[in-house]
Design a protein around this motif. Structure first.
Motif, PDB file in Angstrom:
ATOM      1  N   ALA A   1      27.682  92.259  17.735  1.00 24.81           N
ATOM      2  CA  ALA A   1      28.921  93.020  17.515  1.00 24.81           C
ATOM      3  C   ALA A   1      28.714  94.075  16.431  1.00 24.81           C
ATOM      4  CB  ALA A   1      30.055  92.073  17.126  1.00 24.81           C
ATOM      5  N   LYS A   2      27.992  93.704  15.368  1.00 21.94           N
ATOM      6  CA  LYS A   2      27.684  94.675  14.313  1.00 21.94           C
ATOM      7  C   LYS A   2      26.804  95.799  14.853  1.00 21.94           C
ATOM      8  CE  LYS A   2      27.900  91.562  10.291  1.00 21.94           C
ATOM      9  NZ  LYS A   2      27.103  90.958   9.199  1.00 21.94           N
ATOM     10  N   ASN A   3      25.830  95.443  15.675  1.00 23.03           N
ATOM     11  CA  ASN A   3      24.953  96.468  16.256  1.00 23.03           C
ATOM     12  C   ASN A   3      25.741  97.426  17.158  1.00 23.03           C
ATOM     13  OD1 ASN A   3      22.687  95.413  14.990  1.00 23.03           O
ATOM     14  ND2 ASN A   3      22.168  94.067  16.707  1.00 23.03           N
TER      15      ASN A   3
ATOM     16  N   VAL B   1      34.895  92.710  14.463  1.00 17.53           N
ATOM     17  CA  VAL B   1      34.154  93.476  13.464  1.00 17.53           C
ATOM     18  C   VAL B   1      34.810  94.855  13.321  1.00 17.53           C
ATOM     19  CG1 VAL B   1      31.952  94.608  12.950  1.00 17.53           C
ATOM     20  CG2 VAL B   1      31.976  92.276  13.848  1.00 17.53           C
ATOM     21  N   ILE B   2      34.979  95.304  12.077  1.00 16.39           N
ATOM     22  CA  ILE B   2      35.513  96.638  11.822  1.00 16.39           C
ATOM     23  C   ILE B   2      34.528  97.407  10.943  1.00 16.39           C
ATOM     24  CG2 ILE B   2      37.391  98.017  10.845  1.00 16.39           C
ATOM     25  CD1 ILE B   2      39.265  95.722  11.319  1.00 16.39           C
ATOM     26  N   GLU B   3      34.118  98.551  11.426  1.00 17.23           N
ATOM     27  CA  GLU B   3      33.281  99.452  10.633  1.00 17.23           C
ATOM     28  C   GLU B   3      34.154 100.628  10.207  1.00 17.23           C
ATOM     29  OE1 GLU B   3      28.939 101.731  10.738  1.00 17.23           O
ATOM     30  OE2 GLU B   3      29.419 100.132  12.169  1.00 17.23           O
TER      31      GLU B   3
ATOM     32  N   ILE C   1      31.254 100.989   5.804  1.00 18.42           N
ATOM     33  CA  ILE C   1      31.102  99.568   5.510  1.00 18.42           C
ATOM     34  C   ILE C   1      31.490  98.769   6.747  1.00 18.42           C
ATOM     35  CG2 ILE C   1      31.527  99.826   3.034  1.00 18.42           C
ATOM     36  CD1 ILE C   1      34.372  98.780   3.531  1.00 18.42           C
ATOM     37  N   VAL C   2      30.894  97.577   6.869  1.00 21.29           N
ATOM     38  CA  VAL C   2      31.154  96.719   8.026  1.00 21.29           C
ATOM     39  C   VAL C   2      31.750  95.410   7.535  1.00 21.29           C
ATOM     40  CG1 VAL C   2      30.155  95.518  10.004  1.00 21.29           C
ATOM     41  CG2 VAL C   2      29.243  97.745   9.306  1.00 21.29           C
ATOM     42  N   GLN C   3      32.842  94.992   8.164  1.00 23.31           N
ATOM     43  CA  GLN C   3      33.498  93.742   7.819  1.00 23.31           C
ATOM     44  C   GLN C   3      33.662  92.886   9.073  1.00 23.31           C
ATOM     45  OE1 GLN C   3      36.956  95.903   6.029  1.00 23.31           O
ATOM     46  NE2 GLN C   3      36.747  94.388   4.397  1.00 23.31           N
ATOM     47  N   VAL C   4      33.379  91.581   8.928  1.00 23.50           N
ATOM     48  CA  VAL C   4      33.633  90.630  10.012  1.00 23.50           C
ATOM     49  C   VAL C   4      34.987  89.993   9.700  1.00 23.50           C
ATOM     50  CG1 VAL C   4      32.775  88.641  11.298  1.00 23.50           C
ATOM     51  CG2 VAL C   4      31.155  90.230  10.245  1.00 23.50           C
TER      52      VAL C   4
END
Length: 223
Positions: free
Chosen positions: A112-114, A163-165, A175-178
Motif C-alpha cells: 500500500a505504501k509502494n 495509507v495516506i501520503e 510524509i506517509v501515515q498508516v
C-alpha cells in the motif's frame, strides 16, 4: 360656426397623458425586469457552479498556475493504470488535490505504501511539485493528499489497510501515515478488551455462589 379648438386641446392633452403614462409604465417595467434578470442570472450561475466552493478573495493571487480539468483526468487515468489499483478517483476541493485509490483486498501495508509512492510519482510527473505543491514567497499553492486503502468490508479487522501520503505546500517532502494502525497499539488493545469484557462479563465467585444458592432454593421448593 362651430369652434373646434377646445376639442383639439382636449385631444392633445389626452395624448400627452397617454405618452407620459406609457413612459412611466416602461420605466417601471424596466425597473422590475432588470433586477429580475440579474437575480435570474445569479441563480443560473449558482446552479451551474453547484459543488464548487465560493472562495471570494481568499486565494487572490494564490494557486497560480491553476490545476485544470485536463490535469485531473490525466492523473486519474494514470492512477487507474498502476498495478494493484482496482479503482481510482481524483477530486480538487478548494486548495487540496485528493487522489483516492482502492487497491487489492489482500494487499500488505508495504505494498500500500509502494502504491502511494507510485501515485505520488504519477501526480508529480504531470504537475511539477515545486510549482504546484510548494509555496513561493507569500503565495499559497496546493496541498496533495493520496489515500490508498483496501476493501471497506475489512474495516475494523487486522486485514484493513489505509495509507495516506501527504504533502502540503509548506512541506519539503511528503510524509506517509498508516492511519489504519493505532498510534498507541497497547492502549487500543486495552480499550478493545474493556469493550469485550463489558459485553461478555466473566463470572466471579460471588455470582457463581449466588447462582448455586438460587438453584438449591428452587430444588427445595420443588421437593
Amino acid at each position: 360656426m362651430t369652434n373646434t379648438r377646445p376639442k383639439k386641446k382636449k385631444r392633445s392633452s389626452l395624448r400627452k397623458k397617454e405618452i407620459r403614462t406609457r413612459i412611466v409604465f416602461i420605466i417601471l417595467l424596466l425597473m422590475i425586469l432588470i433586477p429580475a434578470g440579474i437575480f435570474g442570472w445569479m441563480l443560473l450561475s449558482a446552479w451551474l457552479d453547484t459543488g464548487s466552493p465560493i472562495l471570494g478573495d481568499r486565494y487572490k493571487d494564490d494557486l497560480d498556475p491553476a490545476i485544470t480539468k485536463a490535469n485531473l483526468d490525466d492523473i486519474e487515468s494514470g492512477t487507474k493504470a498502476l498495478s494493484g489499483v482496482d479503482k481510482a478517483e481524483v477530486h480538487l476541493a478548494t486548495a487540496t488535490l485528493r487522489v483516492y485509490a482502492d487497491i487489492d483486498d489482500y494487499a500488505t501495508i508495504d505494498s500500500a505504501k509502494n502504491t502511494a509512492d507510485s501515485i505520488y510519482r504519477n501526480v508529480t510527473s504531470i504537475l511539477d511539485p515545486y510549482t504546484y505543491f510548494s509555496q513561493s514567497g507569500n503565495k499559497k499553492m496546493y496541498d496533495l493528499e493520496i489515500h490508498v486503502y483496501n476493501s471497506l468490508d475489512k474495516a475494523g479487522t487486522d486485514e484493513y489497510i489505509y495509507v495516506i501520503e501527504t504533502k502540503t505546500s509548506s512541506m519539503t517532502d511528503p510524509i506517509v501515515q498508516v492511519v489504519s494502525d493505532p498510534v498507541d497499539a497497547e492502549l487500543a488493545q486495552q480499550l478493545r478488551d474493556a469493550v469485550e469484557q463489558r459485553n461478555n462479563p466473566t463470572p466471579t465467585p460471588e455470582t457463581e455462589t449466588q447462582t448455586e444458592t438460587s438453584g438449591e432454593g428452587t430444588e427445595t421448593q420443588n421437593g
